[in-house]
Write a protein that holds these residues in place. Structure first.
Motif, PDB file in Angstrom:
ATOM      1  N   UNK A  39      12.031  -9.994  40.678  1.00 42.09           N
ATOM      2  CA  UNK A  39      12.407  -9.068  42.043  1.00 42.09           C
ATOM      3  C   UNK A  39      12.727 -10.156  43.071  1.00 42.09           C
ATOM      4  N   UNK A  40      13.591  -9.990  43.882  1.00 43.57           N
ATOM      5  CA  UNK A  40      13.901 -10.819  44.914  1.00 43.57           C
ATOM      6  C   UNK A  40      14.092 -10.299  46.329  1.00 43.57           C
ATOM      7  N   UNK A  41      13.312 -10.815  47.340  1.00 40.98           N
ATOM      8  CA  UNK A  41      13.345 -10.150  48.508  1.00 40.98           C
ATOM      9  C   UNK A  41      14.204 -10.643  49.377  1.00 40.98           C
ATOM     10  N   UNK A  42      14.669  -9.641  50.400  1.00 41.72           N
ATOM     11  CA  UNK A  42      15.476 -10.058  51.467  1.00 41.72           C
ATOM     12  C   UNK A  42      16.760 -10.745  50.964  1.00 41.72           C
ATOM     13  N   UNK A  43      17.518 -10.263  50.352  1.00 41.06           N
ATOM     14  CA  UNK A  43      18.586 -10.907  49.746  1.00 41.06           C
ATOM     15  C   UNK A  43      19.773  -9.870  49.422  1.00 41.06           C
ATOM     16  N   UNK A  44      20.908 -10.319  49.369  1.00 39.50           N
ATOM     17  CA  UNK A  44      22.087  -9.430  48.977  1.00 39.50           C
ATOM     18  C   UNK A  44      22.824  -9.693  47.743  1.00 39.50           C
ATOM     19  N   UNK A  45      22.027 -10.667  46.748  1.00 44.23           N
ATOM     20  CA  UNK A  45      22.412 -11.035  45.736  1.00 44.23           C
ATOM     21  C   UNK A  45      21.310 -11.360  44.716  1.00 44.23           C
ATOM     22  N   UNK A  46      21.304 -10.861  43.683  1.00 47.34           N
ATOM     23  CA  UNK A  46      20.185 -11.220  42.482  1.00 47.34           C
ATOM     24  C   UNK A  46      20.935 -11.549  41.245  1.00 47.34           C
ATOM     25  N   UNK A  47      20.218 -12.661  40.460  1.00 44.51           N
ATOM     26  CA  UNK A  47      20.733 -12.769  38.999  1.00 44.51           C
ATOM     27  C   UNK A  47      19.585 -12.649  38.145  1.00 44.51           C
ATOM     28  N   UNK A  48      19.945 -12.282  36.973  1.00 50.06           N
ATOM     29  CA  UNK A  48      18.959 -12.261  35.946  1.00 50.06           C
ATOM     30  C   UNK A  48      19.447 -12.929  34.669  1.00 50.06           C
ATOM     31  N   UNK A  49      18.795 -13.705  34.059  1.00 50.60           N
ATOM     32  CA  UNK A  49      19.081 -14.809  33.176  1.00 50.60           C
ATOM     33  C   UNK A  49      18.182 -14.315  31.956  1.00 50.60           C
ATOM     34  N   UNK A  85      23.364 -11.841  34.166  1.00 48.72           N
ATOM     35  CA  UNK A  85      23.606 -10.773  34.940  1.00 48.72           C
ATOM     36  C   UNK A  85      23.644 -11.027  36.431  1.00 48.72           C
ATOM     37  N   UNK A  86      24.564 -10.503  37.178  1.00 50.20           N
ATOM     38  CA  UNK A  86      24.544 -10.501  38.729  1.00 50.20           C
ATOM     39  C   UNK A  86      24.634  -9.060  39.005  1.00 50.20           C
ATOM     40  N   UNK A  87      24.048  -8.851  40.663  1.00 52.61           N
ATOM     41  CA  UNK A  87      24.089  -7.675  41.299  1.00 52.61           C
ATOM     42  C   UNK A  87      24.081  -8.113  42.978  1.00 52.61           C
ATOM     43  N   UNK A  88      25.084  -7.446  43.243  1.00 53.27           N
ATOM     44  CA  UNK A  88      25.496  -7.701  44.788  1.00 53.27           C
ATOM     45  C   UNK A  88      25.393  -6.355  45.609  1.00 53.27           C
ATOM     46  N   UNK A  89      24.814  -6.377  46.685  1.00 56.14           N
ATOM     47  CA  UNK A  89      24.718  -5.559  47.345  1.00 56.14           C
ATOM     48  C   UNK A  89      24.946  -5.439  49.009  1.00 56.14           C
ATOM     49  N   UNK A  90      25.138  -4.330  49.727  1.00 51.83           N
ATOM     50  CA  UNK A  90      25.495  -4.581  51.147  1.00 51.83           C
ATOM     51  C   UNK A  90      24.453  -3.617  51.875  1.00 51.83           C
TER      52      UNK A  90
END
Length: 285
Positions: free
Chosen positions: A148-158, A120-125
């Motif tokens: 949990x990913x800090x200070x990012x605009x995209x995170x992945x879950x595998x 899964x991916x999740x992208x934010x602005x």
């Protein structure tokens, strides 16, 4: 006569405000004696101090209050205290406005086979201000944080490998402030590869809708699996009967003495997995 030009007992202080807050007191200034107060905002385009926006409810009061906070209210402010002997200008103070990040893209619902990978991916602005970087976290439907990913605009879950217990709903939660959160859910369906995984089907004794006072309404739930699954009907989050049925078919008798529209969910589970399926019973006058 001794001059008594005002002096400030309290200067405005920087403040961080949440977008769309209503009747928000954002700053305060206080000067000695009998003075009039005027609030001003710095306009960089003209290099001048101007009246705050029309959302500022009383710009001649020591308390600067906005009817509602928007991004346009972000900036540098000061207050001017005046009496008959002159005026004095306060220290500058900055209002920073924050709002929830926007999830711009997230993976679609996914179906995978047991033992495969789920990705899964999740992208934010961050639509307001980069002063508050975005953190992204992933949760399963039990509320357990997976990543949990800090200070990012995209995170992945595998998830690798996928098991039956991974079947469910996953939440991407993005925040740039503890009170400024955006989230979106993704469904993961895991296809069983082994004969012991529960497989269920539901049916009613006749077609919906039913008539009040007609024949008794019977709904069926059949389940197969190895080990033999337990089966139970639920409605409104509560079991229809006190105990689950150990047989592979579970029947529920539904009252039809009054009109109603009720959803029933059959749940089947064994030691290695669980499945559920719903049916809505409509009883008309």
């Amino acid at each position: 006569m001794i001059s008594a030009i005002p002096h400030f007992k309290e200067h405005p202080k920087p403040n961080v405000c949440r977008r769309n807050d209503k009747e928000k007191e954002v700053m305060n200034c206080e000067a000695n004696g009998y003075v009039t107060i005027k609030w001003e905002k710095y306009q960089s385009s003209s290099n001048s101090w101007i009246r705050p926006s029309h959302r500022a409810m009383n710009i001649t009061s020591p308390k600067l209050i906005f009817s509602v906070i928007t991004e346009e209210d972000e900036g540098v402010y000061r207050c001017v205290a005046t009496n008959d002997d002159g005026s004095v200008i306060s220290d500058n103070a900055t209002i920073t406005v924050y709002g929830p990040p926007i999830i711009t893209d997230v993976s679609d619902a996914t179906t995978v086979k047991e033992g495969d990978k789920a990705y899964f991916t999740c992208t934010v602005s961050n639509d307001v201000d980069s002063t508050y970087p975005v953190n992204i976290s992933w949760y399963n439907d039990k509320g357990i944080q997976l990543k949990s990913d800090a200070a990012t605009d995209m995170s992945e879950l595998l998830i690798d490998p996928v098991s039956i217990s991974d079947d469910g709903v996953y939440t991407c939660r993005a925040y740039n402030h503890p009170e400024s959160i955006a989230e979106q859910q993704i469904s993961l369906t895991v296809e069983c590869m082994y004969t012991y995984c529960p497989i269920i089907s539901t049916a009613a004794s006749s077609s919906n809708p039913f008539k009040v006072g007609g024949n008794a309404i019977i709904i069926f739930c059949s389940a197969s699996g190895q080990p033999t699954p337990m089966v139970q009907w639920y409605t409104g989050g509560r079991p229809v009967y006190p105990d689950p049925n150990k047989n592979q078919q579970f029947i529920a008798n539904i009252p039809n003495d009054t009109p109603h529209n009720t959803t029933y969910t059959c749940k089947a589970w064994n030691s290695v997995g669980h499945k559920s399926k719903s049916i809505t019973v409509v009883v008309q006058p």
